[in-house]
Every structure is written in C-alpha cells, then in structure tokens.
Write an enzyme that holds these catalytic residues in place. Structure first.
Site, PDB file in Angstrom:
ATOM      1  N   CYS A  28     -48.048   2.326  35.103  1.00  0.00           N
ATOM      2  CA  CYS A  28     -49.293   2.907  35.313  1.00  0.00           C
ATOM      3  C   CYS A  28     -49.253   4.495  34.808  1.00  0.00           C
ATOM      4  O   CYS A  28     -48.405   5.215  35.537  1.00  0.00           O
ATOM      5  CB  CYS A  28     -49.598   2.800  36.650  1.00  0.00           C
ATOM      6  SG  CYS A  28     -50.758   3.917  37.264  1.00  0.00           S
TER       7      CYS A  28
ATOM      8  N   CYS B  45     -50.096   6.963  37.379  1.00  0.00           N
ATOM      9  CA  CYS B  45     -48.880   7.175  38.387  1.00  0.00           C
ATOM     10  C   CYS B  45     -47.500   8.235  37.890  1.00  0.00           C
ATOM     11  O   CYS B  45     -47.211   8.806  38.605  1.00  0.00           O
ATOM     12  CB  CYS B  45     -48.253   5.885  38.779  1.00  0.00           C
ATOM     13  SG  CYS B  45     -49.344   4.581  39.302  1.00  0.00           S
TER      14      CYS B  45
END
Length: 86
Positions: A12, A15
């Site tokens: 991600c 993230c």
C-alpha cells in the site's frame, strides 16, 4: 488509556507515506499506546477490526473504539485527533 492502532500493508503506497508520520507521533505522545499491524500477515486482526481500506487508524479508549479513519493524516492532524479524546 488511549490506544492507537494502524492497519496497513507493505504493498500500500499510502501506508508507506503514513508510516513515518505515525512513528513520529508515537515518539511524541508518551502517554498513548501505539500498535500497528499488517493486514496480510495478521488476517485475524483484519477481521476483528473490520478493515476495509488502507491505511486505517483506530483510536480506542479503555479498550473501546471511539474513532476510526482511513487514509493519511499529517502529523498535526493526527496529534490533534488523538488529543481530542484524552
């Protein structure tokens, strides 16, 4: 006691952006417990916390969820959000 939990994944991109922000806030707020987990390596937590998007941050007070948000917040926004529940 306030606990802040971050759900993320290695793949991600958001993230990855959020990771250093979360870690900086963790260093500044010594009276708050911080936890993080990877949704791919801990699917039981993913189910328990009903993670549908990444990154997701969950704020607990005395073990009870009081706030949740998805996406990236900057350092000030994250600190202000956490402090609003103290």
């Amino acid at each position: 006691m306030i606990t802040v939990i971050k759900a993320s994944a290695e793949w991600c991109q958001s993230c990855r952006v959020y990771e250093p922000i979360f870690d900086q806030v963790k260093e500044e707020l010594n009276d708050v417990e911080f936890r993080k987990f990877d949704v791919d390596s801990t699917p039981d937590w993913t189910i328990k916390y009903k993670i549908n998007s990444l990154p997701t941050t969950i704020i607990l007070k005395d073990g009870v969820e009081i706030n949740r948000f998805s996406g990236v917040k900057n350092k000030k926004q994250l600190i202000d959000t956490i402090n609003s529940f103290k």
